[in-house]
Motif scaffolding. Structure first.
Motif, PDB file in Angstrom:
ATOM      1  N   LYS A 247       0.839  -1.201   0.000  1.00 44.96           N
ATOM      2  CA  LYS A 247       0.000   0.000   0.000  1.00 44.96           C
ATOM      3  C   LYS A 247       0.881   1.261   0.000  1.00 44.96           C
ATOM      4  CE  LYS A 247      -3.570   2.351   2.721  1.00 44.96           C
ATOM      5  NZ  LYS A 247      -4.448   2.300   3.900  1.00 44.96           N
TER       6      LYS A 247
ATOM      7  N   ARG B 251      -4.490   8.672  -5.190  1.00 47.59           N
ATOM      8  CA  ARG B 251      -4.326   7.769  -4.040  1.00 47.59           C
ATOM      9  C   ARG B 251      -5.536   7.872  -3.112  1.00 47.59           C
ATOM     10  NH1 ARG B 251      -0.538  10.351   0.088  1.00 47.59           N
ATOM     11  NH2 ARG B 251      -2.469  11.530   0.270  1.00 47.59           N
TER      12      ARG B 251
ATOM     13  N   TYR C  29      -8.767   6.267  -4.439  1.00 48.58           N
ATOM     14  CA  TYR C  29      -8.785   4.809  -4.294  1.00 48.58           C
ATOM     15  C   TYR C  29      -8.943   4.375  -2.827  1.00 48.58           C
ATOM     16  CZ  TYR C  29      -7.075   4.045  -9.131  1.00 48.58           C
ATOM     17  OH  TYR C  29      -6.928   3.981 -10.495  1.00 48.58           O
ATOM     18  N   ASN C  30      -8.183   5.022  -1.947  1.00 48.11           N
ATOM     19  CA  ASN C  30      -8.083   4.490  -0.578  1.00 48.11           C
ATOM     20  C   ASN C  30      -9.196   4.937   0.353  1.00 48.11           C
ATOM     21  OD1 ASN C  30      -5.800   3.226  -1.411  1.00 48.11           O
ATOM     22  ND2 ASN C  30      -4.367   4.494  -0.242  1.00 48.11           N
TER      23      ASN C  30
ATOM     24  N   ALA D  63     -13.684  -2.896  -9.484  1.00 49.28           N
ATOM     25  CA  ALA D  63     -13.258  -1.554  -9.065  1.00 49.28           C
ATOM     26  C   ALA D  63     -13.007  -0.760 -10.341  1.00 49.28           C
ATOM     27  CB  ALA D  63     -12.001  -1.624  -8.202  1.00 49.28           C
TER      28      ALA D  63
ATOM     29  N   GLN E 237      -9.262   1.540 -13.349  1.00 51.54           N
ATOM     30  CA  GLN E 237      -7.967   0.935 -12.998  1.00 51.54           C
ATOM     31  C   GLN E 237      -6.822   1.445 -13.868  1.00 51.54           C
ATOM     32  OE1 GLN E 237      -8.187  -3.353 -12.442  1.00 51.54           O
ATOM     33  NE2 GLN E 237     -10.055  -3.172 -11.234  1.00 51.54           N
TER      34      GLN E 237
ATOM     35  N   GLY F  96     -16.695  -1.390   0.368  1.00 52.51           N
ATOM     36  CA  GLY F  96     -15.403  -0.938   0.895  1.00 52.51           C
ATOM     37  C   GLY F  96     -15.514   0.344   1.699  1.00 52.51           C
TER      38      GLY F  96
ATOM     39  N   ARG G 199     -17.295   2.910   1.082  1.00 45.12           N
ATOM     40  CA  ARG G 199     -17.337   4.084   0.201  1.00 45.12           C
ATOM     41  C   ARG G 199     -18.752   4.598  -0.024  1.00 45.12           C
ATOM     42  NH1 ARG G 199     -12.609   4.373  -2.861  1.00 45.12           N
ATOM     43  NH2 ARG G 199     -13.544   4.998  -4.844  1.00 45.12           N
TER      44      ARG G 199
ATOM     45  N   ARG H  26      -9.225  -2.868  -2.956  1.00 46.71           N
ATOM     46  CA  ARG H  26      -8.052  -1.981  -2.996  1.00 46.71           C
ATOM     47  C   ARG H  26      -6.722  -2.693  -3.201  1.00 46.71           C
ATOM     48  NH1 ARG H  26     -11.753   0.063   0.589  1.00 46.71           N
ATOM     49  NH2 ARG H  26     -12.464   2.206   0.246  1.00 46.71           N
TER      50      ARG H  26
ATOM     51  N   ILE I  78      -5.658  -2.585  -6.711  1.00 45.45           N
ATOM     52  CA  ILE I  78      -5.214  -1.261  -7.149  1.00 45.45           C
ATOM     53  C   ILE I  78      -3.769  -1.014  -6.708  1.00 45.45           C
ATOM     54  CG2 ILE I  78      -5.629   1.225  -6.855  1.00 45.45           C
ATOM     55  CD1 ILE I  78      -7.948  -0.079  -8.299  1.00 45.45           C
ATOM     56  N   TRP I  79      -3.451  -1.397  -5.479  1.00 44.24           N
ATOM     57  CA  TRP I  79      -2.079  -1.186  -4.985  1.00 44.24           C
ATOM     58  C   TRP I  79      -1.090  -2.011  -5.810  1.00 44.24           C
ATOM     59  CZ3 TRP I  79      -4.091  -2.411   0.589  1.00 44.24           C
ATOM     60  CH2 TRP I  79      -4.912  -1.347   1.018  1.00 44.24           C
TER      61      TRP I  79
END
Ligand SMILES: Cc1cc2nc3c(=O)[nH]c(=O)nc-3n(C[C@H](O)[C@H](O)[C@H](O)COP(=O)(O)O)c2cc1C
Ligand SMILES: O=C(O)C(=O)c1ccccc1
Length: 361
Positions: free
Chosen positions: A5, A17, A20-21, A73, A76, A250, A252, A304, A307-308
């Motif tokens: 991460k 960042r 996404y996070n 997600a 990307q 997540g 969100r 996530r 994504i990382w």
């Protein structure tokens, strides 16, 4: 995973960042999705022959290497130019499945082809309840023609959650990225803030009766993503859905919803073995996967971490992330004395209550 991460964060502008996070508003749920796993303790059985353990399981009719798959997600290609193509290749390379977001930057056809070029893989197509039914049907037909097996209907997003980071950074999809599944090109979306664009698409006037019956006619498995209560699992059963994904997106969407691991048992009980139950949210280690399986999930999904991995090193980064989770899961099974995924049960978990001895579940 924390190192990955951090390494990924170095490669992205802060606004990307944070997009996404972050979770929504006060970040309660995004944090609790992870911290809720910590109260469970493992009850290992010793002197079991674990020289060879079988980590595989069958999901969507296909035997995968371990009970994990890649959650849908969007955007990307903002993490790595290869975006969902790289994710699909890594998933196929590690013999797991993947769900394709409606907001993927590569088309469902291309994402599927990229994975199949590496090896067998099942893809599911994620859709929202959309205002434009014709467009929604076109996505489904394309996904079906491309060989996707199931629809993941994201039911927790009649409107987008409130995400302060997007306001602070005036987050927009970067120029040059398209949303081909939604038939949207970069030039069409640049004018919109992320939240406005999203709310222009989704139908807030959705309902079980308006969405599920016609979807069932499309000849694909129908899964409802974003269920958190036994009441809604019972409705999913009643409407003839094939499964649910216990998910709070997540953290969100609605902040203050419970950690998914804390409502999993309730949802599994309501499913009564009649429909399948998967879970996502806050899964960051092989031990987390083990705990979710012990609490009754058939399969886990991760958002996530993909994504990382992508931001860190494209396909190789996603592969690295999957390898990490695989090895941890396998070793957790061995050290708990579980020879097969079916051996992983509630008996393998305990819960620590304040000042008390370990309580059995
Ligand atoms: C950047 C990002 C984009 C997402 N986009 C979608 C999406 O397009 N459709 C959807 O149903 N869920 C979407 N999700 C939710 C994920 O499918 C999944 O529920 C969630 O990420 C799981 O939690 P985790 O990130 O803690 O693993 C997104 C999540 C993130 C972090
Ligand atoms: O669904 C989401 O959480 C999300 O952030 C998203 C990503 C891409 C497009 C629309 C919403």
């Amino acid at each position: 995973m924390d190192d990955l991460k951090a390494a990924a964060a170095e490669k992205m502008p802060n606004g990307v960042r944070d997009f996404y996070n972050s979770g929504s508003t006060d970040q309660i749920t995004v944090h609790e999705n992870q911290s809720a796993y910590l109260k469970y303790r493992l009850r290992p059985r010793v002197l079991v022959d674990v020289f060879k353990v079988d980590t595989t399981t069958v999901v969507f009719g296909r035997r995968i290497d371990f009970p994990l798959s890649i959650a849908p997600a969007g955007i990307q290609a903002m993490a790595h130019p290869d975006g969902e193509l790289a994710t699909s290749r890594a998933a196929a390379g590690r013999n797991i499945n993947m769900s394709i977001s409606s907001f993927s930057n590569y088309s469902v056809e291309d994402v599927r082809k990229a994975g199949l070029g590496v090896g067998p893989i099942e893809h599911t197509m994620q859709i929202y309840t959309m205002q434009d039914r014709q467009r929604q049907q076109r996505i489904i037909r394309r996904a079906r023609a491309a060989g996707c097996r199931a629809i993941f209907l994201t039911a927790d997003s009649p409107v987008l959650g409130i995400r302060y980071n997007e306001h602070r950074s005036d987050f927009r999809t970067p120029a040059g990225l398209d949303f081909p599944n939604l038939e949207l090109l970069s030039r069409d979306i640049l004018a919109n803030s992320h939240a406005d664009g999203f709310d222009g698409f989704n139908s807030a006037s959705h309902s079980w009766a308006k969405e599920i019956p016609w979807l069932r006619e499309m000849g694909m498995e129908i899964w409802v993503k974003g269920v958190l209560t036994s009441e809604d699992v019972l409705l999913a059963r009643e409407y003839g859905c094939d499964g649910v994904i216990v998910s709070n997106h997540g953290g969100r969407q609605l902040d203050g919803t419970p950690a998914t691991i804390d409502v999993l048992a309730e949802c599994v009980q309501a499913a009564g073995g009649q429909i399948r139950v998967h879970v996502d949210g806050g899964i960051r280690s092989g031990t987390d996967i083990f705990k979710a399986i012990a609490l009754g999930a058939e399969c886990c999904w991760i958002g996530r971490p993909t994504i990382w991995g992508l931001a860190y090193d494209g396909e190789a980064g996603v592969t690295l992330m999957l390898d990490m989770l695989y090895k941890e899961f396998q070793r957790c099974m061995q050290l708990c004395g579980c020879k097969t995924v079916a051996d992983i049960s509630k008996a393998a978990l305990g819960i620590v209550r304040k000042n008390g001895p370990l309580a059995r579940l």
